[in-house]
Design an enzyme around this catalytic site. Structure first.
Site, PDB file in Angstrom:
ATOM      1  NE  ARG A 172      -1.964  -1.795   3.348  1.00  0.00           N
ATOM      2  CZ  ARG A 172      -2.398  -2.685   4.229  1.00  0.00           C
ATOM      3  NH1 ARG A 172      -3.682  -2.927   4.333  1.00  0.00           N
ATOM      4  NH2 ARG A 172      -1.560  -3.309   5.029  1.00  0.00           N
ATOM      5  CB  ILE A 173       3.385   2.573   2.391  1.00  0.00           C
ATOM      6  CG1 ILE A 173       2.404   2.520   3.577  1.00  0.00           C
ATOM      7  CG2 ILE A 173       4.255   3.828   2.475  1.00  0.00           C
ATOM      8  CD1 ILE A 173       3.065   2.236   4.918  1.00  0.00           C
ATOM      9  NE  ARG A 270       8.620  -0.964  12.031  1.00  0.00           N
ATOM     10  CZ  ARG A 270       7.617  -0.107  11.815  1.00  0.00           C
ATOM     11  NH1 ARG A 270       7.817   0.967  11.075  1.00  0.00           N
ATOM     12  NH2 ARG A 270       6.436  -0.323  12.350  1.00  0.00           N
ATOM     13  CG  ASP A 294      10.218   8.447   9.282  1.00  0.00           C
ATOM     14  OD1 ASP A 294      10.210   9.473   9.992  1.00  0.00           O
ATOM     15  OD2 ASP A 294       9.370   7.540   9.381  1.00  0.00           O
ATOM     16  CD  GLU A 299      13.381   4.189  14.675  1.00  0.00           C
ATOM     17  OE1 GLU A 299      12.412   4.523  15.377  1.00  0.00           O
ATOM     18  OE2 GLU A 299      13.296   3.917  13.477  1.00  0.00           O
ATOM     19  CG  HIS A 317       9.615   5.817  13.304  1.00  0.00           C
ATOM     20  ND1 HIS A 317       9.993   4.561  13.733  1.00  0.00           N
ATOM     21  CD2 HIS A 317       8.542   5.611  12.495  1.00  0.00           C
ATOM     22  CE1 HIS A 317       9.182   3.653  13.214  1.00  0.00           C
ATOM     23  NE2 HIS A 317       8.294   4.263  12.451  1.00  0.00           N
ATOM     24  CB  ILE A 318       7.631  12.169  12.259  1.00  0.00           C
ATOM     25  CG1 ILE A 318       8.657  12.729  11.255  1.00  0.00           C
ATOM     26  CG2 ILE A 318       8.095  12.375  13.684  1.00  0.00           C
ATOM     27  CD1 ILE A 318       8.817  14.247  11.307  1.00  0.00           C
ATOM     28  CB  ALA A 319       6.702   8.253   7.773  1.00  0.00           C
TER      29      ALA A 319
HETATM   30  C1  GLV Z   1       4.905   3.169  11.905  1.00  0.00           C
HETATM   31  O1  GLV Z   1       6.087   3.038  11.676  1.00  0.00           O
HETATM   32  C2  GLV Z   1       3.933   2.140  11.663  1.00  0.00           C
HETATM   33  O2  GLV Z   1       4.295   0.989  11.370  1.00  0.00           O
HETATM   34  O3  GLV Z   1       2.743   2.458  11.777  1.00  0.00           O
HETATM   35  C1  GLV Z   2       1.494  -1.031   4.518  1.00  0.00           C
HETATM   36  O1  GLV Z   2       0.398  -0.509   4.718  1.00  0.00           O
HETATM   37  C2  GLV Z   2       1.893  -1.681   3.270  1.00  0.00           C
HETATM   38  O2  GLV Z   2       1.313  -2.736   2.984  1.00  0.00           O
HETATM   39  O3  GLV Z   2       2.749  -1.142   2.533  1.00  0.00           O
END
Ligand code: GLV
Ligand code: GLV
Length: 380
Positions: A172-173, A270, A294, A299, A317-319
């Site tokens: 998704r991302i 990550r 990020d 961390e 880590h604020i994405a």
């Molecule tokens: C943040 O890094 C998340 O996984 O929601």
């Molecule tokens: C997270 O939402 C992903 O599947 O990339």
């Protein structure tokens, strides 16, 4: 300990622990409306497993925890022994959670997908432009009073228009980021993923047709057979895999050496996906290479030398940190826990948006181990 935890609805018949205060108020309403007493951690430091365990104590029905915590067998055993059946991570990623241990203890595990897709992709885009156009370096230059004269060669950066964007992990991302770069900058896309993303391919091809119909040069999409192919081709490479044994240190010095000397590397997934010491070394030796990060390997620590590099932009880590997203994540995490405690089934649709309305479904929005034997949402 008392002042480290704040209690809401003290007479609730069920007890839920939330290890950190969450944005907004709707999540708290959801839990209180499900007759939960809610104990919320007030500390802004990482809460230790020892403290979580002692707070779970003898009665705890559910927990909302953070990605900074190690949700291991010991904690799930403690939760099970306290009568608990529900845990939700306040994150989409759950590499900090031993899902097998949770299943073994009969505990449903939730996460918070869907509300952070575009928000997280936007940060990857923000880092891409920041490093391509050296925004942070230039900002520092201004603040230090160094701007004496407009100059033809001041802070030359990288042009993105019609270059090639690489994405590793087109979930998704990753695909939201790819769309933003392809549609915004008409970049060609090369992606690597164990799954073919047919929708993304269809969408990029449709966009290419649209461009052609306007007499413009089309864009292309290529699914690479190997990570190596992406490394060698991309002008900008953004990493979006989940973290697991296979993706740990996916990018080391060897992979960095395959990339273009002036490539851009972005990571909002990550930290341990990149061997950070190798990245520091590579950026030190290749001043035209740039990275936007990020997330970090250990961390909240940083690899020594990283903060001294002007070709790296780093954020903590604020994405997913927009108010809408973080409030939405809180609603989903609370709905996961409340849903399980109310004996609702796990929601099976990937679209979780109905949970953000005033009339949410009677379901737990995102339960990772819903299919595991003995997990409460498993109706089968
Ligand atoms: C943040 O890094 C998340 O996984 O929601
Ligand atoms: C997270 O939402 C992903 O599947 O990339």
């Amino acid at each position: 300990m008392e002042d480290q935890w704040k209690t809401y609805n003290p007479n609730g018949s069920k007890r839920v622990i939330v290890t950190k205060e969450l944005p907004g108020t709707k999540w708290l309403d959801i839990l209180q409306e499900s007759d939960c007493r809610v104990d919320v951690g007030q500390s802004r430091d990482i809460v230790s497993n020892e403290e979580i365990k002692s707070t779970i104590g003898e009665k705890c029905d559910g927990v909302i925890g953070q990605l900074t915590e190690d949700w291991n067998e010991e904690l799930f055993e403690a939760l099970n022994n306290a009568g608990g059946t529900a845990y939700s991570n306040y994150a989409v990623g759950y590499d900090n959670v031993s899902v097998d241990a949770a299943s073994k203890n009969g505990i449903a595990v939730g996460n918070t997908p869907g509300v952070l897709t575009e928000t997280t992709a936007e940060m990857a885009v923000a880092l891409t432009y920041s490093v391509a156009r050296r925004v942070v370096e230039a900002d520092e230059f201004m603040r230090n009073g160094k701007y004496d004269s407009w100059l033809p060669d001041l802070f030359l950066g990288n042009r993105l228009w019609k270059k090639t964007v690489g994405v590793i992990g087109a979930g998704r991302i990753g695909s939201a980021y790819a769309r933003m770069m392809v549609q915004g900058e008409h970049m060609d896309l090369i992606y690597y993923d164990i799954y073919q993303n047919k929708q993304l391919e269809k969408d990029v091809k449709a966009f290419a047709k649209f461009l052609e119909s306007h007499g413009e040069e089309p864009v292309s999409i290529t699914r690479a057979d190997s990570i190596e192919e992406v490394l060698k081709t991309a002008d900008v490479l953004s990493l979006h895999p989940v973290l697991n044994d296979k993706t740990f240190h996916m990018i080391t010095g060897k992979e960095l050496a395959m990339m273009k000397k002036d490539a851009i590397l972005i990571n909002v997934s990550r930290g341990p996906v990149i061997k950070e010491a190798d990245l520091v070394e590579h950026c030190r030796n290749n001043p035209d290479f740039r990275a936007g990060l990020d997330v970090f390997e250990d961390e909240p620590e940083m690899e020594p030398g990283l903060p001294d590099l002007s070709n790296v932009t780093i954020v903590p880590h604020i994405a997913s940190a927009t108010r809408w997203t973080r409030e939405g994540m809180a609603v989903l995490a609370a709905s996961n826990v409340a849903g399980i405690l109310n004996n609702y089934p796990a929601w099976e649709d990937e679209d979780i948006s109905p949970f953000l309305t005033d009339d949410p479904p009677k379901a737990a929005p995102s339960i990772i181990n819903a299919q595991a034997d003995g997990v409460p949402s498993n109706s089968g």
